[in-house]
Design a protein around this motif. Structure first.
Motif, PDB file in Angstrom:
ATOM      1  N   LEU A 147       0.837  -1.190   0.000  1.00  0.00           N
ATOM      2  CA  LEU A 147       0.000   0.000   0.000  1.00  0.00           C
ATOM      3  C   LEU A 147       0.879   1.251   0.000  1.00  0.00           C
ATOM      4  O   LEU A 147       2.089   1.154   0.234  1.00  0.00           O
ATOM      5  N   PRO A 148       0.303   2.420  -0.223  1.00  0.00           N
ATOM      6  CA  PRO A 148       1.113   3.648  -0.244  1.00  0.00           C
ATOM      7  C   PRO A 148       1.769   3.976   1.092  1.00  0.00           C
ATOM      8  O   PRO A 148       2.758   4.708   1.133  1.00  0.00           O
ATOM      9  N   GLU A 149       1.226   3.473   2.196  1.00  0.00           N
ATOM     10  CA  GLU A 149       1.780   3.753   3.517  1.00  0.00           C
ATOM     11  C   GLU A 149       1.940   2.452   4.293  1.00  0.00           C
ATOM     12  O   GLU A 149       1.229   1.476   4.052  1.00  0.00           O
ATOM     13  N   LYS A 150       2.874   2.445   5.230  1.00  0.00           N
ATOM     14  CA  LYS A 150       3.088   1.278   6.085  1.00  0.00           C
ATOM     15  C   LYS A 150       3.016   1.708   7.546  1.00  0.00           C
ATOM     16  O   LYS A 150       2.950   2.910   7.856  1.00  0.00           O
ATOM     17  N   LYS A 151       3.014   0.749   8.449  1.00  0.00           N
ATOM     18  CA  LYS A 151       2.995   1.081   9.876  1.00  0.00           C
ATOM     19  C   LYS A 151       4.156   2.012  10.229  1.00  0.00           C
ATOM     20  O   LYS A 151       5.244   1.841   9.695  1.00  0.00           O
ATOM     21  N   PRO A 152       3.950   3.033  11.060  1.00  0.00           N
ATOM     22  CA  PRO A 152       2.833   3.230  11.986  1.00  0.00           C
ATOM     23  C   PRO A 152       1.577   3.868  11.412  1.00  0.00           C
ATOM     24  O   PRO A 152       0.659   4.198  12.167  1.00  0.00           O
ATOM     25  N   SER A 153       1.501   4.054  10.116  1.00  0.00           N
ATOM     26  CA  SER A 153       0.251   4.498   9.521  1.00  0.00           C
ATOM     27  C   SER A 153      -0.830   3.442   9.786  1.00  0.00           C
ATOM     28  O   SER A 153      -0.564   2.244   9.730  1.00  0.00           O
ATOM     29  N   PRO A 154      -2.055   3.874  10.032  1.00  0.00           N
ATOM     30  CA  PRO A 154      -3.145   2.912  10.224  1.00  0.00           C
ATOM     31  C   PRO A 154      -3.643   2.296   8.923  1.00  0.00           C
ATOM     32  O   PRO A 154      -4.444   1.357   8.958  1.00  0.00           O
ATOM     33  N   LEU A 155      -3.172   2.800   7.775  1.00  0.00           N
ATOM     34  CA  LEU A 155      -3.720   2.359   6.490  1.00  0.00           C
ATOM     35  C   LEU A 155      -3.699   0.844   6.291  1.00  0.00           C
ATOM     36  O   LEU A 155      -4.722   0.270   5.876  1.00  0.00           O
ATOM     37  N   PRO A 156      -2.588   0.140   6.555  1.00  0.00           N
ATOM     38  CA  PRO A 156      -2.608  -1.311   6.344  1.00  0.00           C
ATOM     39  C   PRO A 156      -3.643  -2.031   7.200  1.00  0.00           C
ATOM     40  O   PRO A 156      -4.296  -2.978   6.744  1.00  0.00           O
ATOM     41  N   LEU A 157      -3.832  -1.560   8.427  1.00  0.00           N
ATOM     42  CA  LEU A 157      -4.796  -2.193   9.327  1.00  0.00           C
ATOM     43  C   LEU A 157      -6.220  -1.934   8.858  1.00  0.00           C
ATOM     44  O   LEU A 157      -7.064  -2.840   8.839  1.00  0.00           O
ATOM     45  N   LEU A 158      -6.495  -0.693   8.459  1.00  0.00           N
ATOM     46  CA  LEU A 158      -7.834  -0.356   7.982  1.00  0.00           C
ATOM     47  C   LEU A 158      -8.146  -1.056   6.658  1.00  0.00           C
ATOM     48  O   LEU A 158      -9.289  -1.456   6.411  1.00  0.00           O
ATOM     49  N   HIS A 159      -7.129  -1.217   5.820  1.00  0.00           N
ATOM     50  CA  HIS A 159      -7.298  -1.960   4.567  1.00  0.00           C
ATOM     51  C   HIS A 159      -7.689  -3.402   4.861  1.00  0.00           C
ATOM     52  O   HIS A 159      -8.591  -3.959   4.205  1.00  0.00           O
ATOM     53  N   ALA A 160      -7.033  -4.006   5.837  1.00  0.00           N
ATOM     54  CA  ALA A 160      -7.357  -5.382   6.208  1.00  0.00           C
ATOM     55  C   ALA A 160      -8.767  -5.493   6.773  1.00  0.00           C
ATOM     56  O   ALA A 160      -9.514  -6.423   6.451  1.00  0.00           O
ATOM     57  N   ALA A 161      -9.145  -4.531   7.606  1.00  0.00           N
ATOM     58  CA  ALA A 161     -10.494  -4.547   8.177  1.00  0.00           C
ATOM     59  C   ALA A 161     -11.546  -4.454   7.075  1.00  0.00           C
ATOM     60  O   ALA A 161     -12.565  -5.171   7.105  1.00  0.00           O
ATOM     61  N   GLU A 162     -11.299  -3.602   6.092  1.00  0.00           N
ATOM     62  CA  GLU A 162     -12.234  -3.480   4.966  1.00  0.00           C
ATOM     63  C   GLU A 162     -12.260  -4.768   4.149  1.00  0.00           C
ATOM     64  O   GLU A 162     -13.317  -5.222   3.710  1.00  0.00           O
TER      65      GLU A 162
END
Length: 224
Positions: A147-162
């Motif tokens: 994804l465009p961002e990695k941890k500590p960005s929440p993006l990977p976690l929110l992507h997984a939740a979706e």
């Protein structure tokens, strides 16, 4: 102690949580340094530097410190050397931490949806998971360059939740570092950390996760 809620999804970090990958990373760093005509860093130093992706690891090796930036030309020369070395040796010395296989079997047996979310590039993540024999445990794998961002960005976690169709409030992150804690907090996830991982030498308890475990089988009682 019991966790405040029973999650529907558990996302798990890779390096320092599931797998001790430092022996391979350290060997490749030291070979890279030798090819650059520089002294080796040693495994103890590399163990303090991992956790933010391989480019940051190479940068730290070049300056011999956790913080700071190397000369851009030095990094441009060093990084391809390391990437080629690591592609060949991603699982030569890496091993699962004690209890990880049993813990994953427990989570799978209880019907949790599992994903692996790591800052390691996908080209290294998939072969490593396969080599240590746990790839089939995860329905979803998100690497540091997925994804465009990695941890500590929440993006990977929110992507997984979706992806799973599960609300963040019903989701749990399991990791070893302050990056995992920050990502989980920003995403609205619960967060459990292991005590043994890579957190630049700092006790992960200082980051105030919801719980800390010493080994994966402790999840059986914690998530009962």
């Amino acid at each position: 102690m019991q966790f405040p809620f029973r999650p529907s999804m558990v996302l798990i970090d890779l390096d320092g949580t599931l797998v001790d990958s430092v022996p391979d990373l350290s060997a490749c760093i030291d070979t890279m340094m030798a090819r650059l005509g520089r002294p080796p860093c040693g495994e103890a130093a590399v163990r303090q530097w991992v956790g933010n992706g391989v480019e940051r690891l190479v940068a730290r090796a070049l300056i011999g410190a956790l913080d700071g930036e190397p000369d851009a030309a030095d990094l441009e020369r060093a990084l391809p050397i390391f990437l080629d070395l690591y592609a060949e040796q991603v699982s030569a010395r890496s091993v699962l931490y004690p209890g990880v296989r049993e813990g994953l079997d427990l989570l799978c047996g209880r019907g949790y949806r599992l994903g692996c979310v790591t800052n390691k590039a996908a080209r290294f993540t998939e072969p490593l998971l396969q080599a240590v024999g746990i790839r089939k445990a995860f329905e979803l794998v998100i690497g540091g360059d997925t994804l465009p961002e990695k941890k500590p960005s929440p993006l990977p976690l929110l992507h997984a939740a979706e992806h799973f169709g599960i609300e963040p409030a019903a989701s749990l992150m399991l990791g070893d570092s302050v990056s995992d804690v920050r990502a989980a907090r920003a995403a609205g996830f619960g967060i459990i950390c292991v005590s043994y991982g890579y957190n630049h030498g700092d006790d992960i308890r200082h980051a105030e996760p919801d719980a800390v475990i010493d080994a994966f089988p402790e999840l059986g009682e914690l998530l009962a």
